[in-house]
Design a protein around this motif. Structure first.
Motif, PDB file in Angstrom:
ATOM      1  N   PHE A 136      -1.680 -25.793 -12.027  1.00 43.83           N
ATOM      2  CA  PHE A 136      -0.476 -25.071 -11.879  1.00 43.83           C
ATOM      3  C   PHE A 136       0.493 -25.939 -11.073  1.00 43.83           C
ATOM      4  CE2 PHE A 136      -3.705 -21.758 -11.664  1.00 43.83           C
ATOM      5  CZ  PHE A 136      -3.583 -21.047 -13.090  1.00 43.83           C
ATOM      6  N   GLU A 137       0.401 -27.028 -10.869  1.00 43.07           N
ATOM      7  CA  GLU A 137       1.278 -28.026 -10.261  1.00 43.07           C
ATOM      8  C   GLU A 137       2.769 -28.128 -11.113  1.00 43.07           C
ATOM      9  OE1 GLU A 137       2.092 -32.808  -9.488  1.00 43.07           O
ATOM     10  OE2 GLU A 137       0.037 -32.231 -10.017  1.00 43.07           O
ATOM     11  N   GLY A 138       3.674 -27.938 -10.199  1.00 35.84           N
ATOM     12  CA  GLY A 138       5.093 -27.804 -10.547  1.00 35.84           C
ATOM     13  C   GLY A 138       5.608 -26.296 -10.936  1.00 35.84           C
ATOM     14  N   MET A 139       4.509 -25.543 -10.483  1.00 34.25           N
ATOM     15  CA  MET A 139       5.181 -24.028 -10.671  1.00 34.25           C
ATOM     16  C   MET A 139       5.155 -23.424  -9.234  1.00 34.25           C
ATOM     17  SD  MET A 139       2.457 -22.623 -13.739  1.00 34.25           S
ATOM     18  CE  MET A 139       2.332 -23.542 -15.258  1.00 34.25           C
ATOM     19  N   LEU A 140       6.134 -22.148  -9.436  1.00 41.20           N
ATOM     20  CA  LEU A 140       6.139 -21.307  -8.222  1.00 41.20           C
ATOM     21  C   LEU A 140       4.986 -20.271  -8.160  1.00 41.20           C
ATOM     22  CD1 LEU A 140       9.884 -20.488  -7.953  1.00 41.20           C
ATOM     23  CD2 LEU A 140       8.539 -21.878  -6.537  1.00 41.20           C
ATOM     24  N   GLY A 141       4.429 -19.728  -7.008  1.00 44.60           N
ATOM     25  CA  GLY A 141       3.223 -18.857  -7.150  1.00 44.60           C
ATOM     26  C   GLY A 141       3.913 -17.492  -6.656  1.00 44.60           C
ATOM     27  N   VAL A 142       3.499 -16.373  -6.796  1.00 44.58           N
ATOM     28  CA  VAL A 142       3.852 -15.142  -6.267  1.00 44.58           C
ATOM     29  C   VAL A 142       2.553 -14.395  -5.960  1.00 44.58           C
ATOM     30  CG1 VAL A 142       6.089 -14.783  -7.572  1.00 44.58           C
ATOM     31  CG2 VAL A 142       3.613 -13.894  -8.390  1.00 44.58           C
ATOM     32  N   LEU A 143       2.704 -13.456  -4.813  1.00 47.37           N
ATOM     33  CA  LEU A 143       1.491 -12.830  -4.457  1.00 47.37           C
ATOM     34  C   LEU A 143       1.836 -11.375  -5.099  1.00 47.37           C
ATOM     35  CD1 LEU A 143       0.824 -13.808  -0.888  1.00 47.37           C
ATOM     36  CD2 LEU A 143      -0.386 -14.700  -2.694  1.00 47.37           C
ATOM     37  N   VAL A 144       0.708 -10.666  -5.692  1.00 45.71           N
ATOM     38  CA  VAL A 144       0.761  -9.274  -6.043  1.00 45.71           C
ATOM     39  C   VAL A 144      -0.051  -8.518  -5.278  1.00 45.71           C
ATOM     40  CG1 VAL A 144       1.177 -10.335  -8.481  1.00 45.71           C
ATOM     41  CG2 VAL A 144      -0.993  -9.625  -7.822  1.00 45.71           C
ATOM     42  N   ALA A 145       0.403  -7.092  -5.406  1.00 46.38           N
ATOM     43  CA  ALA A 145      -0.295  -6.050  -4.766  1.00 46.38           C
ATOM     44  C   ALA A 145      -1.061  -5.324  -5.696  1.00 46.38           C
ATOM     45  CB  ALA A 145       0.290  -5.150  -3.907  1.00 46.38           C
ATOM     46  N   TYR A 146      -2.318  -4.828  -5.571  1.00 45.86           N
ATOM     47  CA  TYR A 146      -3.009  -3.830  -6.528  1.00 45.86           C
ATOM     48  C   TYR A 146      -2.636  -2.247  -6.542  1.00 45.86           C
ATOM     49  CZ  TYR A 146      -5.470  -8.019  -8.479  1.00 45.86           C
ATOM     50  OH  TYR A 146      -5.933  -9.013  -9.040  1.00 45.86           O
ATOM     51  N   SER A 147      -2.315  -1.845  -5.436  1.00 47.51           N
ATOM     52  CA  SER A 147      -1.724  -0.492  -5.217  1.00 47.51           C
ATOM     53  C   SER A 147      -0.547  -0.466  -4.424  1.00 47.51           C
ATOM     54  CB  SER A 147      -2.728   0.215  -4.780  1.00 47.51           C
ATOM     55  OG  SER A 147      -2.904  -0.225  -3.268  1.00 47.51           O
ATOM     56  N   ASN A 149       0.420   0.661  -1.651  1.00 46.75           N
ATOM     57  CA  ASN A 149       0.307   0.300  -0.178  1.00 46.75           C
ATOM     58  C   ASN A 149      -0.741  -0.915   0.249  1.00 46.75           C
ATOM     59  OD1 ASN A 149       2.052   2.298   0.662  1.00 46.75           O
ATOM     60  ND2 ASN A 149       0.290   3.872   0.247  1.00 46.75           N
ATOM     61  N   ASP A 150      -0.955  -1.637  -0.852  1.00 44.64           N
ATOM     62  CA  ASP A 150      -2.029  -2.625  -0.969  1.00 44.64           C
ATOM     63  C   ASP A 150      -1.402  -4.071  -0.233  1.00 44.64           C
ATOM     64  OD1 ASP A 150      -4.341  -4.236  -0.921  1.00 44.64           O
ATOM     65  OD2 ASP A 150      -3.900  -4.823  -3.275  1.00 44.64           O
ATOM     66  N   THR A 151      -1.865  -4.748   0.868  1.00 44.00           N
ATOM     67  CA  THR A 151      -1.528  -5.941   1.162  1.00 44.00           C
ATOM     68  C   THR A 151      -1.489  -6.987  -0.288  1.00 44.00           C
ATOM     69  OG1 THR A 151      -2.394  -5.377   3.205  1.00 44.00           O
ATOM     70  CG2 THR A 151      -1.852  -7.806   2.793  1.00 44.00           C
ATOM     71  N   PRO A 152      -0.475  -7.720  -0.262  1.00 41.26           N
ATOM     72  CA  PRO A 152      -0.308  -8.581  -1.343  1.00 41.26           C
ATOM     73  C   PRO A 152      -1.528  -9.928  -1.123  1.00 41.26           C
ATOM     74  CG  PRO A 152       1.410  -8.978  -0.198  1.00 41.26           C
ATOM     75  CD  PRO A 152       0.852  -7.873   0.331  1.00 41.26           C
ATOM     76  N   ALA A 153      -2.367  -9.969  -1.983  1.00 43.06           N
ATOM     77  CA  ALA A 153      -3.564 -10.924  -1.732  1.00 43.06           C
ATOM     78  C   ALA A 153      -3.898 -11.757  -2.948  1.00 43.06           C
ATOM     79  CB  ALA A 153      -4.623 -10.085  -1.153  1.00 43.06           C
ATOM     80  N   TRP A 154      -3.303 -11.703  -4.069  1.00 42.63           N
ATOM     81  CA  TRP A 154      -3.801 -12.303  -5.313  1.00 42.63           C
ATOM     82  C   TRP A 154      -2.447 -13.350  -5.696  1.00 42.63           C
ATOM     83  CZ3 TRP A 154      -8.530 -12.907  -6.240  1.00 42.63           C
ATOM     84  CH2 TRP A 154      -9.419 -12.075  -5.587  1.00 42.63           C
ATOM     85  N   ALA A 155      -2.884 -14.284  -5.636  1.00 42.39           N
ATOM     86  CA  ALA A 155      -1.650 -15.505  -6.376  1.00 42.39           C
ATOM     87  C   ALA A 155      -1.825 -15.584  -7.959  1.00 42.39           C
ATOM     88  CB  ALA A 155      -2.041 -16.797  -5.753  1.00 42.39           C
ATOM     89  N   GLN A 170      -6.874 -17.137  -7.195  1.00 46.00           N
ATOM     90  CA  GLN A 170      -7.037 -17.338  -6.040  1.00 46.00           C
ATOM     91  C   GLN A 170      -6.369 -16.172  -4.912  1.00 46.00           C
ATOM     92  OE1 GLN A 170      -3.438 -20.005  -4.810  1.00 46.00           O
ATOM     93  NE2 GLN A 170      -5.086 -21.308  -3.598  1.00 46.00           N
ATOM     94  N   TRP A 171      -7.400 -15.934  -4.098  1.00 43.14           N
ATOM     95  CA  TRP A 171      -6.987 -14.936  -3.081  1.00 43.14           C
ATOM     96  C   TRP A 171      -6.525 -15.558  -1.868  1.00 43.14           C
ATOM     97  CZ3 TRP A 171      -9.119 -13.898   1.827  1.00 43.14           C
ATOM     98  CH2 TRP A 171      -9.037 -12.719   2.344  1.00 43.14           C
ATOM     99  N   VAL A 172      -5.720 -14.905  -1.326  1.00 44.54           N
ATOM    100  CA  VAL A 172      -4.813 -15.574  -0.249  1.00 44.54           C
ATOM    101  C   VAL A 172      -4.721 -14.347   0.971  1.00 44.54           C
ATOM    102  CG1 VAL A 172      -2.622 -16.242   0.584  1.00 44.54           C
ATOM    103  CG2 VAL A 172      -3.409 -16.822  -1.698  1.00 44.54           C
ATOM    104  N   ARG A 173      -5.128 -14.730   2.090  1.00 50.82           N
ATOM    105  CA  ARG A 173      -5.311 -14.050   3.281  1.00 50.82           C
ATOM    106  C   ARG A 173      -3.909 -13.806   3.689  1.00 50.82           C
ATOM    107  NH1 ARG A 173      -9.714 -13.206   6.877  1.00 50.82           N
ATOM    108  NH2 ARG A 173      -8.927 -11.714   8.429  1.00 50.82           N
ATOM    109  N   TYR A 174      -3.240 -12.647   3.539  1.00 48.49           N
ATOM    110  CA  TYR A 174      -1.564 -12.594   4.077  1.00 48.49           C
ATOM    111  C   TYR A 174      -1.694 -11.836   5.198  1.00 48.49           C
ATOM    112  CZ  TYR A 174       3.092 -10.699   3.258  1.00 48.49           C
ATOM    113  OH  TYR A 174       4.319 -10.372   3.362  1.00 48.49           O
TER     114      TYR A 174
END
Length: 174
Positions: A136-147, A149-155, A170-174
């Motif tokens: 994914f080089e050259g791309m921006l990333g975003v974090l999403v939430a699955y609900s 009140n969920d903490t955004p954790a998936w890139a 990719q899972w990201v510890r937020y």
């Protein structure tokens, strides 16, 4: 033809009506130095508008008052809208969940609304400031939430030429 984007600016107003141009992306100064322009504003403050300073000297006003993030090629910006931050006159969201992000061109026109293709995603939450896998080089990333009140954790990766979000696995510890 419109130039490339040099800086993304939030125009902030103080309680006394004074204004400050806060560069939130682009430019050479560190973020803490750029934020010093806010120190002189009388509290409470409010955001008046979002602008793009182009490399040819033009200033373009965007149709919203939120943060926007430069695309790597500086041809546009990515904006993520939380519920109620960018609305139609009737109060409904311009970009409702889960597809609550869009890419705007340097001239301020809408390139496209991002599309969430994963049914587990409740909303796009924030820009991913870390690194994505090499493919994914050259791309921006975003974090999403699955609900809600969920903490955004998936890139997810954002291809600035195609509206569908790409699962970066990719899972990201937020």
């Amino acid at each position: 033809m419109t130039g490339r984007i040099a800086k993304v600016v939030l125009m902030k107003a103080g309680a006394d009506g004074s204004l400050a141009r806060w560069v939130i992306d682009g430019g050479d100064e560190p973020a803490d130095v750029r934020a010093r322009v806010l120190e002189g504003l009388r509290r409470p403050t409010r955001t008046v508008r979002t602008e793009l300073d182009l490399d040819d000297g033009q200033v373009v006003r965007l149709p919203f008052k939120d943060f926007a993030y430069l695309l790597p090629d500086r041809s546009g910006v990515l904006a993520i809208f939380m519920h109620g931050s960018y609305t139609h006159p009737d109060g409904s969201d311009v970009f409702p969940y889960p597809n609550n992000a869009a890419i705007f061109n340097a001239d301020g026109s809408l390139r496209f609304q991002l599309k969430v293709v994963d049914p587990r995603v409740h909303h796009i939450d924030c820009l991913h400031g870390g690194t994505l896998p090499e493919k994914f080089e050259g791309m921006l990333g975003v974090l999403v939430a699955y609900s809600e009140n969920d903490t955004p954790a998936w890139a997810y990766a954002v291809n600035s030429e195609h509206p569908d979000l790409i699962d970066a696995m990719q899972w990201v510890r937020y």
